[in-house]
Design a protein around this motif. Structure first.
Motif, PDB file in Angstrom:
ATOM      1  N   UNK A  87       4.283   4.687  15.549  1.00 20.84           N
ATOM      2  CA  UNK A  87       4.454   5.786  14.584  1.00 20.84           C
ATOM      3  C   UNK A  87       3.084   6.300  14.161  1.00 20.84           C
ATOM      4  N   UNK A  88       3.080   7.443  13.541  1.00 21.72           N
ATOM      5  CA  UNK A  88       1.816   7.988  13.065  1.00 21.72           C
ATOM      6  C   UNK A  88       1.492   7.376  11.696  1.00 21.72           C
ATOM      7  N   UNK A  89       0.209   7.300  11.334  1.00 20.78           N
ATOM      8  CA  UNK A  89      -0.150   6.785  10.011  1.00 20.78           C
ATOM      9  C   UNK A  89       0.480   7.622   8.907  1.00 20.78           C
ATOM     10  N   UNK A  90       1.014   6.928   7.898  1.00 21.63           N
ATOM     11  CA  UNK A  90       1.664   7.624   6.802  1.00 21.63           C
ATOM     12  C   UNK A  90       3.163   7.709   6.960  1.00 21.63           C
ATOM     13  N   UNK A  91       3.680   7.271   8.119  1.00 19.43           N
ATOM     14  CA  UNK A  91       5.125   7.300   8.338  1.00 19.43           C
ATOM     15  C   UNK A  91       5.698   5.937   7.936  1.00 19.43           C
ATOM     16  N   UNK A  92       5.913   5.064   8.886  1.00 19.77           N
ATOM     17  CA  UNK A  92       6.445   3.739   8.564  1.00 19.77           C
ATOM     18  C   UNK A  92       5.382   2.881   7.882  1.00 19.77           C
ATOM     19  N   UNK A  93       4.145   3.057   8.295  1.00 16.33           N
ATOM     20  CA  UNK A  93       3.025   2.311   7.722  1.00 16.33           C
ATOM     21  C   UNK A  93       2.039   3.318   7.136  1.00 16.33           C
ATOM     22  N   UNK A  94       1.605   3.077   5.905  1.00 22.04           N
ATOM     23  CA  UNK A  94       0.652   3.992   5.278  1.00 22.04           C
ATOM     24  C   UNK A  94      -0.350   3.252   4.428  1.00 22.04           C
ATOM     25  N   UNK A  95      -1.150   4.011   3.687  1.00 28.80           N
ATOM     26  CA  UNK A  95      -2.155   3.390   2.833  1.00 28.80           C
ATOM     27  C   UNK A  95      -2.434   4.276   1.628  1.00 28.80           C
ATOM     28  N   UNK A  96      -2.914   3.641   0.575  1.00 33.61           N
ATOM     29  CA  UNK A  96      -3.382   4.341  -0.624  1.00 33.61           C
ATOM     30  C   UNK A  96      -4.676   3.676  -1.061  1.00 33.61           C
ATOM     31  N   UNK A  97      -5.760   4.428  -0.993  1.00 28.94           N
ATOM     32  CA  UNK A  97      -7.048   3.959  -1.472  1.00 28.94           C
ATOM     33  C   UNK A  97      -7.605   5.046  -2.382  1.00 28.94           C
ATOM     34  N   UNK A  98      -8.732   4.767  -2.997  1.00 23.56           N
ATOM     35  CA  UNK A  98      -9.285   5.737  -3.935  1.00 23.56           C
ATOM     36  C   UNK A  98      -9.531   7.077  -3.254  1.00 23.56           C
ATOM     37  N   UNK A  99      -8.894   8.102  -3.761  1.00 24.41           N
ATOM     38  CA  UNK A  99      -9.104   9.443  -3.253  1.00 24.41           C
ATOM     39  C   UNK A  99      -8.365   9.769  -1.971  1.00 24.41           C
ATOM     40  N   UNK A 100      -7.514   8.864  -1.476  1.00 28.77           N
ATOM     41  CA  UNK A 100      -6.837   9.122  -0.201  1.00 28.77           C
ATOM     42  C   UNK A 100      -5.484   8.410  -0.197  1.00 28.77           C
ATOM     43  N   UNK A 101      -4.433   9.150   0.134  1.00 27.06           N
ATOM     44  CA  UNK A 101      -3.082   8.572   0.145  1.00 27.06           C
ATOM     45  C   UNK A 101      -2.343   9.081   1.369  1.00 27.06           C
ATOM     46  N   UNK A 102      -1.874   8.146   2.200  1.00 27.16           N
ATOM     47  CA  UNK A 102      -1.123   8.476   3.404  1.00 27.16           C
ATOM     48  C   UNK A 102       0.170   7.667   3.389  1.00 27.16           C
ATOM     49  N   UNK A 103       1.180   8.179   2.699  1.00 27.58           N
ATOM     50  CA  UNK A 103       2.493   7.524   2.664  1.00 27.58           C
ATOM     51  C   UNK A 103       3.573   8.603   2.707  1.00 27.58           C
ATOM     52  N   UNK A 104       4.773   8.185   3.031  1.00 26.61           N
ATOM     53  CA  UNK A 104       5.905   9.109   3.079  1.00 26.61           C
ATOM     54  C   UNK A 104       7.182   8.408   2.688  1.00 26.61           C
ATOM     55  N   UNK A 105       8.276   9.131   2.703  1.00 24.69           N
ATOM     56  CA  UNK A 105       9.552   8.535   2.276  1.00 24.69           C
ATOM     57  C   UNK A 105      10.021   7.396   3.166  1.00 24.69           C
ATOM     58  N   UNK A 106       9.547   7.343   4.436  1.00 18.95           N
ATOM     59  CA  UNK A 106       9.970   6.274   5.355  1.00 18.95           C
ATOM     60  C   UNK A 106       9.016   5.071   5.331  1.00 18.95           C
ATOM     61  N   UNK A 107       7.970   5.150   4.516  1.00 16.66           N
ATOM     62  CA  UNK A 107       6.955   4.084   4.541  1.00 16.66           C
ATOM     63  C   UNK A 107       7.550   2.766   4.069  1.00 16.66           C
ATOM     64  N   UNK A 108       7.454   1.754   4.916  1.00 14.13           N
ATOM     65  CA  UNK A 108       7.959   0.411   4.592  1.00 14.13           C
ATOM     66  C   UNK A 108       6.825  -0.538   4.227  1.00 14.13           C
ATOM     67  N   UNK A 109       5.649  -0.322   4.815  1.00 16.40           N
ATOM     68  CA  UNK A 109       4.480  -1.158   4.519  1.00 16.40           C
ATOM     69  C   UNK A 109       3.351  -0.232   4.081  1.00 16.40           C
ATOM     70  N   UNK A 110       2.795  -0.514   2.913  1.00 13.60           N
ATOM     71  CA  UNK A 110       1.704   0.295   2.365  1.00 13.60           C
ATOM     72  C   UNK A 110       0.512  -0.615   2.065  1.00 13.60           C
ATOM     73  N   UNK A 111      -0.624  -0.288   2.620  1.00 10.08           N
ATOM     74  CA  UNK A 111      -1.854  -1.034   2.355  1.00 10.08           C
ATOM     75  C   UNK A 111      -2.595  -0.354   1.200  1.00 10.08           C
ATOM     76  N   UNK A 112      -3.017  -1.145   0.205  1.00 11.91           N
ATOM     77  CA  UNK A 112      -3.710  -0.599  -0.957  1.00 11.91           C
ATOM     78  C   UNK A 112      -4.889  -1.513  -1.301  1.00 11.91           C
TER      79      UNK A 112
END
Length: 859
Positions: A87-112
């Motif tokens: 999958x593309x970043x921000x879909x099933x797997x995403x991340x949230x760090x200072x000043x940058x957020x790549x997540x969506x409604x299907x995100x199951x794993x989020x790295x922070x």
């Protein structure tokens, strides 16, 4: 259809073999994973946890949040897992760090990052929408990660459905299992090391550190060593890439510059780079690309795998936070890395095949390295940690299962700062302002500057200054305005990152009620923002050259040579570090980042530090009182005024507390009185007072109060009659027996009286000594019973003297003396002093101070 193909994700990763054990451990809702770097735990564990919390319902709500200590590691881990899921970043797997957020409604794993996770917890402690939290790299013992351990352990008592996993690369697993497990330790899932054979080469060079930090000669040695060993490695295997570890961004840039040349791509990796530059360094070498040397800080030590690396060159140095509590300085200092860190660095070379680590130090330096990195909570500034704990409802961490308690001194200092900001109340609980400050993506001091600076100089300039200082960058010549001009010009790799931060902070900053305050000149704008955050670091030039500066806190600091800030009279200091040598100008501290101020702006932003008051100082026995206008320790004007007891009194007391009671003139009468009181207190106790230094200091106002008031009005402390003052401590009505219990003189059989010398043993810790009477031997003839004082408890010790006042005998038993040793004394002395009586029978002789002739004449 499952989101994650665990067979594909775990292929060729050693941790895949531990998946059944992890699944079993997760049944209890909490687990600790212990696995060395390179085993694949960061890649495999999150999807396993996601599969577990979903159960049979892949559409079940709840996200798995993975906490990574570093932004670049969070992005890299998310990208890798996304790639493995197809999958593309921000879909099933995403991340949230200072000043940058790549997540969506299907995100199951989020790295922070830990800061993101902390603020989520504080915003809503129940973590709605989160089914599991995975704490990665807990062994690094970052302050924020430690707080998360305690908070999540407490949250699990309320939310039994919340799954928590802690992952460690070292042997701390048992500690975290006990903390997270509650009534019984959480299960520990082990995974063996995945390292291939590793060769260790020692390549020591010149001294690594001096008073200014890392020596240029050592950095050149690291660069030459890396170039040589990489060239030799490429001759045998063209696929080998190298990873060089250095303590900080400045050293990384210096060594990278020396390494750059034809045929090799040299990449930097540190926290001040843009995300694109960081990601490029972490990504593997594409086919056809030249060999690579990645020069990195400890960022690549444990939570990142830099693809293709089979050679590691290690400086053996690290940058760690340190506090100088005495001067209020907190910052990063360069120290020897721990053995655990060095082992993890070395392991980077053997993750994907046999590798080599070259250590640019000798085995003696290795032996001196600490075994483990000191937990950050013991060395770092704890202002944000204490604010987070106050908002959580556990001031200071009381009642939380933290890996280590907050050190009392650092905690007290941090809570003092927060009270000064208005962020916590006297009881330690967070105020409304504190709850607002903890939500801001900056440290509390800078958060307060963001709120106040928007009104004072406008939200744009305030956001620019805070964004420029957010990652503690190396400020050339300590000149913040020059650094800002470079960022605004668009030059430099960090510009894009800075602009993004500026936009974010400007959105957060409150809109001013009107135009920015006109009282702040344009050239003092940046300094005003800095001073709002650190008013105690407002600095005034001490000398014409600008070498030394006095801060409002009382600390003195130097400014590095050549800084254009040297000609200003006032500065607002953003960064201060311990240092020696020329840059520190003999002060022990150096200004690393500052902006100019003018005097009026300094007074405007200094808050309570700007004041007009009467100050008193004590010297040469007298108090000097002055009316002072000042910013903290920086005096702007000073005028002598008449002594004021309310102001001068504390100065006298402070002098006595600092220099001791020896500032008083202790005459013979005062010393004798004090010694008599000490003897009575030792043997009778209360109500007879203790008169050791500590006891007298504690009751200073009680016995010395009137004299202190006289000194505060201008009298000399040396004129105080200490004996008269001490008599105020005599207890009544017991004082009526004072001369009876501890008489100053003792009648002797000759009819005279002899002074009793009481021992000057004022403290109970000192060995007990008897009172002493020195008297001529002839004056004691016939005296059988030795006198006692203190109601018969303490015998008097006699120093029996010759007619020439020399000691002939010392005894506390006169009867035994007359019956024994006297005969030898008489034999020795009667020829030397023939004019004085030396009777054979001292029991029946006349006690006298006279000669034999005078005694016969008078008789």
């Amino acid at each position: 259809m499952p989101f994650f193909d665990l067979d594909r994700i775990g292929r060729d990763l050693p941790f895949a073999r531990a998946v059944p054990q992890l699944r079993e451990a997760l049944r209890g809702g909490v687990a600790v994973v212990q696995a060395p770097p390179g085993t694949g735990k960061t890649t495999v564990v999150p999807p396993v946890v996601a599969e577990f919390v979903a159960g049979d319902d892949d559409a079940a709500p709840g996200r798995v949040v993975v906490v990574q200590p570093r932004r670049v590691a969070a992005r890299a881990a998310a990208r890798r897992l996304a790639t493995l899921t197809g999958s593309r970043p921000g879909d099933v797997v995403g991340w949230s760090v200072r000043g940058e957020r790549q997540v969506g409604p299907r995100t199951r794993v989020e790295f922070v990052t830990p800061g993101i996770m902390l603020r989520r917890l504080l915003a809503d402690p129940e973590l709605p929408g989160t089914a599991a939290v995975v704490l990665d790299e807990v062994h690094e013992r970052r302050v924020e990660s430690d707080l998360l351990v305690g908070m999540l352990a407490e949250l699990r008592q309320l939310r039994e459905d919340l799954t928590v996993v802690a992952m460690s690369a070292t042997v701390d697993a048992a500690r975290f299992a006990a903390l997270l497990g509650g009534d019984e330790p959480a299960p520990v899932v082990d995974c063996p090391s995945a390292l291939h054979p590793l060769d260790v080469v020692w390549q020591p060079g010149p001294p690594r550190l001096d008073e200014r930090g890392v020596t240029p000669a050592f950095l050149s040695h690291v660069a030459r060593t890396a170039a040589d060993v990489h060239r030799r490695a490429l001759a045998q295997d063209p696929s080998v890439d190298a990873l060089v570890f250095l303590p900080g961004a400045r050293e990384v840039s210096r060594v990278a510059a020396e390494l750059r040349g034809p045929g090799v791509e040299v990449l930097e990796l540190h926290g001040q780079l843009t995300p694109r530059e960081q990601d490029r360094a972490v990504a593997g070498r594409a086919p056809g690309d030249p060999p690579r040397i990645v020069v990195s800080t400890s960022l690549a030590e444990s939570s990142l795998t830099v693809s293709g690396v089979r050679l590691v060159v290690d400086s053996g140095l690290a940058r760690q936070p340190r506090r100088d509590a005495g001067r209020g300085i907190s910052g990063l200092v360069t120290v020897s890395a721990s053995k655990a860190s060095a082992e993890q660095r070395a392991g980077r070379a053997a993750r994907q095949g046999p590798g080599t680590v070259v250590r640019c130090y000798d085995d003696a330096a290795w032996g001196a390295m600490p075994a483990h990195t000191v937990p950050e909570v013991r060395t770092a500034d704890l202002t944000f940690a204490c604010l987070a704990l106050a908002v959580w409802g556990a001031p200071g961490g009381d009642g939380l299962a933290l890996p280590d308690p907050l050190p009392p001194r650092a905690r007290a200092d941090a809570e003092d700062v927060l009270r000064g900001l208005g962020a916590v109340a006297e009881d330690g609980r967070a105020t409304e302002l504190g709850r607002l400050l903890v939500t801001l993506p900056v440290e509390p001091r800078w958060g307060r500057a963001l709120l106040d600076g928007a009104e004072l100089v406008g939200p744009r300039l305030t956001a620019e200054v805070l964004a420029a200082l957010s990652d503690a960058p190396r400020i050339q010549a300590a000149d913040i305005p020059s650094h800002l001009r470079g960022l605004r010009s668009g030059r430099g790799s960090e510009t894009q990152w800075w602009a993004r931060d500026v936009a974010r902070l400007e959105r957060i900053a409150p809109a001013p009620n009107g135009a920015p305050t006109a009282a702040v000149p344009r050239e003092s704008g940046e300094g005003a923002v800095v001073a709002l955050a650190r008013p105690e670091w407002i600095a005034h030039r001490v000398d014409a050259s600008g070498d030394q500066w006095l801060l409002a806190s009382g600390t003195r600091a130097g400014l590095e040579a050549g800084s254009p800030l040297r000609h200003h009279e006032w500065l607002a200091v953003a960064e201060l570090s311990r240092a020696a040598g020329r840059a520190a100008a003999g002060t022990g501290a150096v200004i690393r980042a500052a902006a100019p101020l003018d005097r009026d702006t300094a007074l405007l932003v200094a808050g309570p530090l700007a004041r007009e008051e009467v100050r008193a100082s004590f010297a040469d026995g007298r108090v000097a009182t002055r009316k002072v206008r000042a910013v903290g320790a920086i005096e702007l004007s000073s005028t002598p005024v008449s002594a004021d007891p309310e102001t001068a009194g504390p100065a006298v007391r402070d002098a006595l507390a600092r220099d001791g009671l020896d500032l008083l003139t202790w005459g013979d009468a005062a010393l004798a009185l004090r010694a008599r009181l000490a003897l009575l207190h030792r043997h009778l106790g209360d109500p007879w007072p203790a008169v050791d230094d500590a006891a007298l200091a504690a009751r200073l106002d009680e016995w010395l109060g009137p004299e202190l008031r006289d000194v505060a009005r201008g009298a000399s402390l040396r004129s105080v009659r200490v004996a008269d003052a001490l008599r105020r401590l005599l207890p009544w009505p017991e004082a009526a027996r004072f001369d009876e219990l501890a008489p100053p003189r003792l009648p002797v059989p000759s009819g005279n009286t002899a002074r009793i010398d009481y021992p000057p043993t004022f403290s109970a810790e000192e060995p007990a000594q008897p009172p002493v009477v020195s008297v001529k031997l002839q004056e004691c003839f016939g005296w059988a019973e030795t006198p006692r004082v203190v109601d018969g408890r303490v015998p008097v010790q006699f120093h029996l003297l010759s007619p020439g006042r020399h000691t002939l005998a010392i005894t506390e038993d006169l009867a035994s003396f007359w019956s024994g040793p006297y005969a030898q004394v008489r034999a020795d002395m009667r020829g030397r002093y023939p004019k004085h009586p030396w009777p054979e029978d001292p029991w029946n002789a006349v006690a006298t101070a006279k000669t034999s002739r005078a005694l016969r004449r008078d008789g």
